[in-house]
Design a protein around this motif. Structure first.
Motif, PDB file in Angstrom:
ATOM      1  N   HIS A 170       0.873  -1.181   0.000  1.00 53.26           N
ATOM      2  CA  HIS A 170       0.000   0.000   0.000  1.00 53.26           C
ATOM      3  C   HIS A 170       0.907   1.228   0.000  1.00 53.26           C
ATOM      4  N   GLY A 230      -4.958   0.416  -1.498  1.00 49.22           N
ATOM      5  CA  GLY A 230      -5.912   1.422  -1.964  1.00 49.22           C
ATOM      6  C   GLY A 230      -5.247   2.765  -2.060  1.00 49.22           C
ATOM      7  N   PHE A 265      -7.581  -5.217  -4.106  1.00 47.74           N
ATOM      8  CA  PHE A 265      -7.475  -3.785  -3.836  1.00 47.74           C
ATOM      9  C   PHE A 265      -8.309  -3.448  -2.608  1.00 47.74           C
TER      10      PHE A 265
END
Length: 473
Positions: free
Chosen positions: A235, A273, A315
């Motif tokens: 991430h 994300g 995701f």
């Protein structure tokens, strides 16, 4: 209308004086937001003045149809982008953005899995009826009790964040006689172009393993009975526009992924994300379908270069699903013109909430927008700073905005794009009760999280009698 010259000299470079100070920037507000014939803001088919009368202010408002529509849009975007390369995509809703039982039900109804990162978030998701097999569990310091709860519940995947956690989880899995699927959190070294506190992939930070340390961690997981490594997780940050950072991160993670295949399959690559939304009229977030295609294509290219099969993708959007769906309503209490340098003036507009219901400006210098919500006005726009009621000079809700110059006590003010990280980060600073959360759908409003009263706060103080006391509600 145009802003007076003295206001323009104080405005940040990005803030443009509006042609219409009553207008609603289309990417910032819920799709349902409009004004009725009297100029009152309407969200989800309901005038916000009616919401104020029924529930008071401050008030967090969330448009359920907007959340559901964004969940469907995001899921379809990533599934379609992955399918172009013959693989699948799973989308987890990042619960940290805003979690309640109803939100869990909305996103799971629309086909999303759910990402949690504490025992509390896990408890909410399970209590709301989420399928534990479609939960992912994050966190850099998951306690033994939290890991025990996750394994007992049958959580689908747990993201390993440290060597200590490998040993803890392996022991728990062995006691339960199960094989727990896990991913390994890896820092790609890509630093998203965002606030330092929001970037979570550069190496000097608390999350995950460096690229150089990851192989040893993978080897230990593969040695441990009761653990099954299904993939890597990365991430790179939050509130990101564009695909460049994701593409560079994908190149580095796929390189690591390829080097680990000799030891066993890695069917999943979770790229996290962090997809940005518009908070102001000048923000230009990348459309989610374009993001999805860009990221999936980048992974496919990197896999093709290395001659390896492309893994399934995962995701974890949160803000991109709930952020735009939220609007916070405040009542103006006082206004105060302040001279700032020679001939320059800013109008301070104080509202009945503040950093207790939206700490993002204080934490991250985050920019927000605001509009008069109980009426429209033909007055010339002036530069304002919307501030809260807390005993803190940093208690700023909207640092810079243009509002009609006749904004006055009793006006209802609306701040859009507050669906993510406002409720989640809220506090009781200065003993201010947290507001309720009201969901709108089909012209109806209902409370999905009850607000607090001063009696609620007093009841937590063990030094006080338990009987309710007189006070200001």
């Amino acid at each position: 209308m145009s802003a007076p010259p003295q206001s323009r000299t104080l405005a940040p470079a990005w803030l443009v004086a509006p042609h219409e100070a009553n207008g609603l920037a289309p990417l910032v507000w819920p799709s349902s937001a409009t004004r009725d014939e009297t100029g009152v803001l309407v969200v989800g088919g309901i005038p916000v003045t009616r919401l104020q009368e029924q529930f008071g202010t401050p008030l967090w408002v969330i448009d359920e149809d907007e959340v559901r529509a964004r969940a469907r849009e995001v899921l379809e975007a990533f599934r379609s982008a992955a399918a172009r390369h013959g693989v699948q995509a799973r989308v987890y809703y990042a619960g940290k953005a805003f979690l309640s039982a109803e939100v869990v039900r909305w996103v799971t109804d629309e086909g999303l899995a759910v990402d949690v990162c504490t025992g509390g978030e896990l408890a909410v998701a399970l209590a709301a009826g989420a399928d534990p097999a479609r939960l992912g569990f994050h966190g850099n310091n998951k306690s033994v009790a939290e890991l025990e709860a996750a394994v007992s519940a049958g959580v689908g995947s747990i993201v390993i964040d440290s060597l200590i956690e490998i040993e803890r989880l392996a022991a728990i899995a062995a006691r339960h006689g199960i094989t727990q699927q896990v991913l390994l959190r890896v820092n790609s070294g890509v630093h998203a172009e965002t606030h330092d506190f929001l970037a979570t992939a550069h190496e000097d930070q608390k999350f995950g393993f460096t690229l150089s340390d990851a192989p040893a961690a993978v080897a230990r997981i593969r040695e441990a009975s009761g653990l099954e490594l299904v993939g890597l997780h990365c991430h790179i940050g939050s509130q990101i526009f564009g695909t460049a950072g994701f593409e560079e991160s994908a190149a580095r993670i796929v390189e690591l992924h390829a080097s680990l295949l000799a030891g066993g399959d890695l069917p999943v690559l979770n790229l996290g994300g962090g997809f940005g939304i518009a908070y102001t009229s000048v923000d230009d977030p990348t459309p989610i379908d374009r993001l999805a295609v860009g990221i999936a294509d980048a992974v496919a290219v990197q896999c093709e270069v290395r001659g390896i099969p492309m893994p399934n993708l995962a995701f974890e959007p949160g803000r991109a699903i709930v952020g735009r769906a939220g609007v916070t309503l405040y009542e103006v209490g006082t206004t105060k013109p302040v001279e700032v340098g020679e001939g320059a003036q800013r109008l301070y507009v104080s509202v009945d909430g503040g950093m207790s219901d939206n700490p993002r400006p204080a934490l991250y210098a985050a920019d927000f927008s605001a509009r008069l919500a109980s009426r429209t006005s033909g007055a010339e726009p002036v530069l304002v700073r919307v501030v809260g009621k807390h005993c803190e000079s940093g208690d700023v809700v909207v640092d810079a905005e243009y509002l009609p110059g006749d904004v006055a006590p009793g006006d209802l003010l609306a701040v859009p794009a507050t669906g993510a990280y406002c409720f989640s980060l809220a506090s009781n600073y200065n003993y201010v009760p947290r507001p309720p959360v009201v969901a709108l759908r089909g012209g109806e409003a209902r409370v999905i999280v009850r607000g607090e009263s001063i009696d609620d706060l007093l009841a937590r103080d063990a030094g006080l009698a338990t009987t309710p006391r007189e006070g200001i509600a």
